[in-house]
Design an enzyme around this catalytic site. Structure first.
Site, PDB file in Angstrom:
ATOM      1  N   HIS A  72     -22.398  55.055 -12.875  1.00  0.00           N
ATOM      2  CA  HIS A  72     -21.781  53.844 -13.673  1.00  0.00           C
ATOM      3  C   HIS A  72     -21.037  53.118 -12.442  1.00  0.00           C
ATOM      4  CE1 HIS A  72     -21.265  54.812 -18.053  1.00  0.00           C
ATOM      5  NE2 HIS A  72     -22.673  55.047 -17.603  1.00  0.00           N
ATOM      6  N   TYR A 200     -13.035  50.374 -22.332  1.00  0.00           N
ATOM      7  CA  TYR A 200     -11.471  50.739 -22.573  1.00  0.00           C
ATOM      8  C   TYR A 200     -10.825  49.486 -23.393  1.00  0.00           C
ATOM      9  CZ  TYR A 200     -11.858  54.818 -19.466  1.00  0.00           C
ATOM     10  OH  TYR A 200     -12.106  55.887 -18.724  1.00  0.00           O
ATOM     11  N   PRO A 292      -6.109  61.665 -21.137  1.00  0.00           N
ATOM     12  CA  PRO A 292      -7.451  61.499 -20.715  1.00  0.00           C
ATOM     13  C   PRO A 292      -7.855  59.995 -20.315  1.00  0.00           C
ATOM     14  CG  PRO A 292      -7.193  61.680 -23.097  1.00  0.00           C
ATOM     15  CD  PRO A 292      -5.879  62.035 -22.579  1.00  0.00           C
ATOM     16  N   LYS A 296      -9.399  62.100 -15.675  1.00  0.00           N
ATOM     17  CA  LYS A 296      -9.010  62.541 -14.356  1.00  0.00           C
ATOM     18  C   LYS A 296      -8.833  64.104 -14.710  1.00  0.00           C
ATOM     19  CE  LYS A 296      -8.979  59.412 -11.558  1.00  0.00           C
ATOM     20  NZ  LYS A 296     -10.419  59.123 -11.154  1.00  0.00           N
ATOM     21  N   TYR A 384     -10.093  54.933  -9.897  1.00  0.00           N
ATOM     22  CA  TYR A 384     -10.907  55.565 -11.002  1.00  0.00           C
ATOM     23  C   TYR A 384     -12.004  56.439 -10.418  1.00  0.00           C
ATOM     24  CZ  TYR A 384     -13.221  55.784 -15.501  1.00  0.00           C
ATOM     25  OH  TYR A 384     -13.871  56.199 -16.794  1.00  0.00           O
TER      26      TYR A 384
HETATM   27  C1  PHB Z   1     -15.338  60.691 -22.674  1.00  0.00           C
HETATM   28  O1  PHB Z   1     -16.501  60.448 -22.533  1.00  0.00           O
HETATM   29  O2  PHB Z   1     -14.990  61.871 -23.491  1.00  0.00           O
HETATM   30  C2  PHB Z   1     -14.179  60.099 -21.908  1.00  0.00           C
HETATM   31  C3  PHB Z   1     -14.589  59.108 -20.961  1.00  0.00           C
HETATM   32  C4  PHB Z   1     -13.589  58.641 -20.338  1.00  0.00           C
HETATM   33  C5  PHB Z   1     -12.257  58.885 -20.555  1.00  0.00           C
HETATM   34  C6  PHB Z   1     -12.014  59.846 -21.460  1.00  0.00           C
HETATM   35  C7  PHB Z   1     -12.986  60.387 -22.046  1.00  0.00           C
HETATM   36  O3  PHB Z   1     -11.244  58.330 -19.866  1.00  0.00           O
END
Ligand code: PHB
Ligand code: APR
Length: 389
Positions: A72, A200, A292, A296, A384
């Site tokens: 990505h 997000y 989450p 990280k 990130y």
């Molecule tokens: C996930 O795919 O479970 C996931 C991805 C990004 C995040 C948290 C969880 O920030």
């Protein structure tokens, strides 16, 4: 039994360390309270920093990830009925790899088995002894028998609820914690992801995240109150709420289906200091937890393993103790930066129960600044994709 390094916990941290050390000729035994199937049954995040990807290759377990993972180069941020993209590639010349933690763990188990690595399952009552002296040992029960492993070092990779951290006397450790007043309700479904990158979303109704595992496996999350249970949410109610929190255009394209897993995770920031006590080292969730939001958790575990692995190699292969001496200091320096980033991203994207009108305006101003400023975007992107080890 005797080994050089006794590792408590066969989650990703313990397995990765054991695999890396074995390839350098350093002997380990891993003790796991559960079974392999139990560990593989846990659904966790799946965004790997470039440093972690490199470490997987160094451990000789990168091939399937390289073939099946998704690179990505950016992510979408949505708020207030608008969305913008953070272009990791353009801003940092780097990217992340989307490859589920379950798959990382599966590959590590396969590699440990292929190399004849020692993993003992279903161990109970693990007790770590003598780490403040020269001769540590670990006692435990397995199949009703009392067993003992003598070793040079013990590594606690036993997660947040393990025994290792608690082995360090209260007077010798300090804990820092922040508990957030909401959780994440997560759903896994065998449907194509709504978008080829993550979304997000900061919505007035609460945070939402659109993530994925592969072309026909999606992972979605919505912020929810802590007193709710997964069963409070029918699949239909979940999809309806998700659609109301993500950009309209994505909501229209969203393909829904039955959930194959549904769970609620609380959000917590936690760090214990130091991460070493005598001959005991802590790695991963045993030492720290992040919310989450910045993906990280697994990555910060991997950076601990990087420092400890190099410290062990320096010690065993080059008779130089500097890496082990400075392990806690080096690991914590990076841990705190990941904590800061995860805390910041959480604050940016969630609705807080006690959030006033001023706080909401601050959040929107922060998001508008991020949308317009290349400097702000670079800061997000740099964190990130992962700060250097
Ligand atoms: C996930 O795919 O479970 C996931 C991805 C990004 C995040 C948290 C969880 O920030
Ligand atoms: N004895 C032996 N094993 C134990 C004990 C114990 N007393 N206590 C816990 N364990 C085992 C657990 O069963 C689990 O398999 O230790 C393992 C810890 O694994 P994780 O909790 O996955 O922690 P870690 O390996 O550090 O993984 C990094 O970062 O944010 C997270 O989701 C991410 O789980 C990932 C973690």
């Amino acid at each position: 039994m005797r080994t050089q390094v006794c590792i408590i916990g066969a989650g990703p941290s313990g397995l990765l360390l054991s695999q890396l050390l074995h390839r350098q000729g350093i002997d380990t035994i891993v003790l796991e309270r559960k079974t392999k199937d139990y560990v593989l049954g846990r659904i966790r995040a799946g965004v790997l920093e470039r440093g972690f990807v490199d470490l997987m290759h160094e451990a000789g377990v990168g091939d399937r990830m390289q073939a099946e993972g998704y690179v990505h180069d950016g992510t979408l941020i949505a708020y207030d009925n608008r969305q913008f993209r953070i272009d990791f590639r353009a801003l940092t010349d780097s990217s992340v790899m989307v490859y589920g933690q379950t798959e990382v763990t599966r590959d590590l188990y396969a590699a440990r088995e292929a190399m004849g690595g020692a993993i003992l399952y279903n161990v109970e009552d693990v007790q770590i002894q003598g780490v403040e002296w020269q001769t540590p040992f670990v006692e435990f029960h397995q199949a009703g028998q009392c067993k003992r492993i003598d070793c040079d070092y013990v590594v606690g990779c036993d997660g947040f609820h393990g025994v290792s951290r608690k082995t360090i006397p209260d007077a010798k450790r300090q804990e820092f914690e922040k508990v957030y007043p909401f959780g994440w309700l997560g759903v896994l479904s065998e449907t194509p992801p709504v978008h080829h990158e993550l979304i997000y979303a900061n919505s007035e109704r609460g945070f939402a995240l659109c993530s994925m595992r592969n072309e026909n496996l999606s992972r979605y999350y919505i912020q929810c109150p802590l007193d709710q249970k997964p069963d409070d949410w029918s699949d239909a109610a979940f999809w309806e709420e998700l659609k109301r929190r993500i950009p309209e255009e994505a909501a229209e394209r969203l393909i829904t289906g039955p959930s194959i897993e549904k769970s609620i995770a609380p959000l917590r920031s936690f760090v214990t200091e130091p991460m070493r006590w005598g001959r005991l080292f802590l790695c991963g969730d045993a030492a720290h937890i992040v919310p989450p939001t910045g993906a990280k958790g697994l990555n910060t575990a991997a950076s601990d393993i990087y420092y400890l692995y190099h410290g062990m190699v320096q010690h065993y292969l080059h008779k130089d103790g500097e890496g082990l001496e400075r392990y806690s200091e080096k690991a914590l320096a990076r841990v705190w930066k990941a904590e800061r980033f995860s805390w910041w991203m959480s604050n940016l994207l969630h609705q807080y129960p006690d959030q006033g009108a001023f706080d909401r305006k601050m959040q929107l101003a922060d998001l508008a600044y991020l949308e317009q400023s290349k400097v702000a975007q670079t800061s997000l992107a740099e964190n990130y994709v992962g700060l250097p080890y």
